[in-house]
Design a protein around this motif. Structure first.
Motif, short mmCIF file in Angstrom:
data_model
loop_
_atom_site.label_atom_id
_atom_site.label_comp_id
_atom_site.label_asym_id
_atom_site.label_seq_id
_atom_site.Cartn_x
_atom_site.Cartn_y
_atom_site.Cartn_z
N TYR A 142 5.65 3.68 -2.23
CA TYR A 142 5.62 2.45 -1.33
C TYR A 142 6.77 2.76 -0.39
O TYR A 142 7.75 3.28 -0.51
CB TYR A 142 5.56 1.48 -2.12
N GLU A 160 0.05 7.21 1.48
CA GLU A 160 -1.12 8.05 1.55
C GLU A 160 -2.31 6.83 1.94
O GLU A 160 -3.17 7.32 3.09
CB GLU A 160 -1.79 8.58 0.21
N LYS A 161 -2.31 5.86 1.49
CA LYS A 161 -3.55 4.98 2.09
C LYS A 161 -3.34 4.49 3.17
O LYS A 161 -4.22 4.42 4.13
CB LYS A 161 -3.34 3.70 0.94
N GLU A 200 3.81 16.08 -0.77
CA GLU A 200 2.85 15.93 -1.91
C GLU A 200 3.31 14.67 -2.88
O GLU A 200 2.77 13.99 -3.28
CB GLU A 200 2.32 17.10 -2.76
N SER A 201 4.44 14.85 -3.41
CA SER A 201 5.17 13.73 -4.22
C SER A 201 5.29 12.41 -3.65
O SER A 201 5.63 11.39 -4.40
CB SER A 201 6.62 14.40 -4.74
N HIS A 252 0.99 -1.30 0.18
CA HIS A 252 -0.25 0.00 -0.03
C HIS A 252 1.03 1.23 0.11
O HIS A 252 2.06 1.20 0.71
CB HIS A 252 -1.00 -0.09 1.20
N THR A 253 0.51 2.18 -0.61
CA THR A 253 1.30 3.48 -0.81
C THR A 253 1.12 4.36 0.76
O THR A 253 0.19 3.98 1.61
CB THR A 253 0.37 4.50 -1.43
N ARG A 285 -6.51 14.04 2.92
CA ARG A 285 -5.49 13.99 2.16
C ARG A 285 -4.71 15.39 2.64
O ARG A 285 -3.36 15.59 2.90
CB ARG A 285 -5.77 14.41 0.56
N LEU A 311 3.19 10.95 -1.62
CA LEU A 311 1.84 10.44 -1.33
C LEU A 311 1.71 9.09 -1.96
O LEU A 311 1.31 7.89 -1.44
CB LEU A 311 0.82 11.37 -1.57
N GLY A 312 2.17 8.95 -3.00
CA GLY A 312 2.01 7.51 -3.98
C GLY A 312 3.10 6.79 -4.04
O GLY A 312 3.42 5.61 -4.44
#
Length: 531
Positions: A149, A108-109, A143-144, A105-106, A127, A146-147
């Motif tokens: 792993y 953010e998740k 912000e960069s 999961h990332t 967010r 968040l995606g």
């Protein structure tokens, strides 16, 4: 009344009809804005005591006593009550973020999951809260990230994400279980300063579990010393350090790797030399996997190591320390010159490289992760003999018994499995596995970082004794600069693949020339204060 009151808590584990008493009558309190440290060796009951505060122990655990959080009893509380408190009012940061974060999961998740569960916030509001948290814990360009792993972040960044996750619901108490053990000294300093700042700004109580007394002295107001499941001494940190009363506390405070290695014998043979060694990993993109750049893991490394000499290799994570050692052992591709006993090993055939493997062995950081749980101690130590043969046709079991005695293990335990040994014993098994082949060069990759201070001292003494007895050359990789100083004749400092400073270890410690080396050494001395 204190925010958290642990009163006479005992924890026993029942398995196969046997009862193991892990914690015996432990009592302590944590107030708002206060840091309380639980210290002691592995197996002393520190983590079990912390986990018992919100009943996070397995079903085999039997808990007695009382744990009051803000006046509410936690032991025996309904699961719904405990679920509300866990991660919401009392949060945890664990030692190894890679085992705590979900690799699938990332970031953010994983952060949004906690916010949704406890606050019911989702979407853009979640967010925004996540970005606020990541910025608060010092993640640049949040912000960069968040995606990303977990494996795409450095050790320090992963630990910051864990702290952000723990802070997501504004807890009253933060329990940090060895949160800096696997980190470099500069990252350790940043994480500890961050925790101290968050404690002040959020007015949290902090329960800090560690075996590093230098950290305790600097960051904790109160300390509880644990041994065999009991608190043997407790009080204000300054008083405990100035005048320890219990013999075990005195032993812990005096446990530091000190001294220097024995001098290198005159006329010692140069075992390994590198000239302009380079390891670059290609960055490939697109359908045709075109190389668009390189990760420059090691640049132009020039070193030499003699028989009976230790070369300390220090630097932050990602600086190229381990990559350099693996390249020297011909375990990864590299460019440049590598000579072993005057011969160019690049020209060696696969068959001849097998002989090199016998003469160059490696001991890894985590003894539990590097030992097969399905093999007995005898099988693990003797594994290399199956590849390289038995010297003089001797009996395998006799050879294993001999090397076990040499590293301080009882040969009668050779039929046991890794989980039946302590951390220090497992590291001795790893050293025995390397030593049974009688190598000339040993790569020691963070061999003491996962061990208690008292066990670290024992392993350092063992390694120095083996070096004198067999004239071993060591490549000693570590972020614990006190241990490096006690082990090394020479030292190199690496940064982003470059050797930025090299020289005699004592001289480099006393008079570093580069700004990076000065920063690294200052962080180490600040954290490992004289105790």
């Amino acid at each position: 009344m204190s925010l958290l009151e642990v009163r006479n808590v005992s924890v026993a584990f029942r398995q196969d009809g046997k009862v193991n008493q892990a914690v015996k009558g432990v009592s302590f309190t944590v107030d708002r804005g206060e840091t309380v440290a639980l210290v002691g060796e592995s197996g002393s009951g520190k983590s079990v005591s912390a986990l018992s505060t919100v009943s996070l122990l397995p079903s085999s655990a039997e808990i007695e006593g009382s744990v009051l959080y803000d006046g509410q009893e936690m032991i025996g509380a309904k699961e719904s009550v405990l679920r509300d408190v866990r991660g919401n009012d009392i949060s945890f940061i664990f030692q190894e973020p890679m085992t705590s974060l979900n690799p699938l999961h990332t970031i953010e998740k994983q952060l949004s999951e906690s916010i949704l569960l406890h606050q019911g916030i989702a979407g853009d509001k979640a967010r925004a809260r996540i970005l606020e948290l990541l910025q608060k814990v010092g993640i640049r360009d949040a912000e960069s990230r968040l995606g990303a792993y977990p494996h795409q972040l450095s050790g320090g960044q992963r630990q910051r994400v864990m702290i952000a996750m723990a802070l997501a619901n504004k807890p009253d108490i933060l329990i940090a279980d060895e949160p800096t053990t696997a980190l470099d000294v500069t990252i350790q300093a940043q994480i500890l300063e961050l925790l101290a700042e968050l404690k002040r700004t959020e007015n949290m109580g902090l329960l800090f579990i560690t075996h590093d007394l230098g950290i305790v002295q600097r960051f904790a107001e109160k300390v509880c010393v644990m041994k065999d499941g009991e608190i043997v001494e407790a009080g204000p940190t300054a008083e405990i350090f100035a005048s320890p009363q219990h013999p075990y506390t005195k032993k812990l405070l005096s446990a530091r790797a000190v001294g220097q290695p024995a001098p290198v014998p005159e006329g010692a043979e140069t075992l390994v030399e590198t000239r302009g060694l380079k390891v670059w990993f290609p960055i490939q993109r697109g359908f045709f996997k075109r190389t668009v750049g390189h990760v420059k893991a090691v640049n132009d490394a020039t070193i030499d190591v003699r028989a009976g000499e230790t070369l300390g290799i220090v630097g932050e994570s990602g600086s190229g320390k381990t990559t350099l050692a693996l390249a020297i052992m011909r375990l990864i591709l590299s460019e440049g010159s590598i000579t072993y006993r005057g011969e160019n090993v690049r020209a060696w055939s696969t068959r001849k490289l097998r002989d090199l493997r016998r003469e160059m062995q490696i001991v890894f950081q985590d003894p539990y992760g590097s030992l097969s749980p399905r093999m007995s101690c005898e099988q693990i130590i003797a594994e290399g003999l199956g590849v390289h043969g038995h010297p003089g046709g001797r009996n395998e079991r006799d050879l294993v018994a001999e090397v076990m005695e040499e590293v301080g293990l009882d040969p009668a335990t050779m039929d046991r499995y890794p989980h039946e040994f302590s951390g220090g014993q497992r590291q001795r098994i790893a050293i025995a596995r390397a030593m049974i082949l009688r190598p000339h060069l040993l790569v020691l990759d963070e061999p003491t970082s996962a061990l208690d201070m008292t066990v670290q001292v024992q392993i350092v003494d063992l390694l120095r004794a083996l070096q004198v007895k067999y004239g071993l050359a060591y490549l000693f990789i570590s972020h614990d600069l006190n241990v490096v100083r006690a082990m090394s004749h020479k030292m190199i400092v690496m940064k982003q693949g470059d050797i930025v400073e090299a020289g005699a270890a004592q001289q480099l410690f006393e008079n570093p020339q580069t700004d990076y080396a000065k920063t690294l050494l200052a962080a180490a001395l600040d954290l490992k204060a004289e105790v």
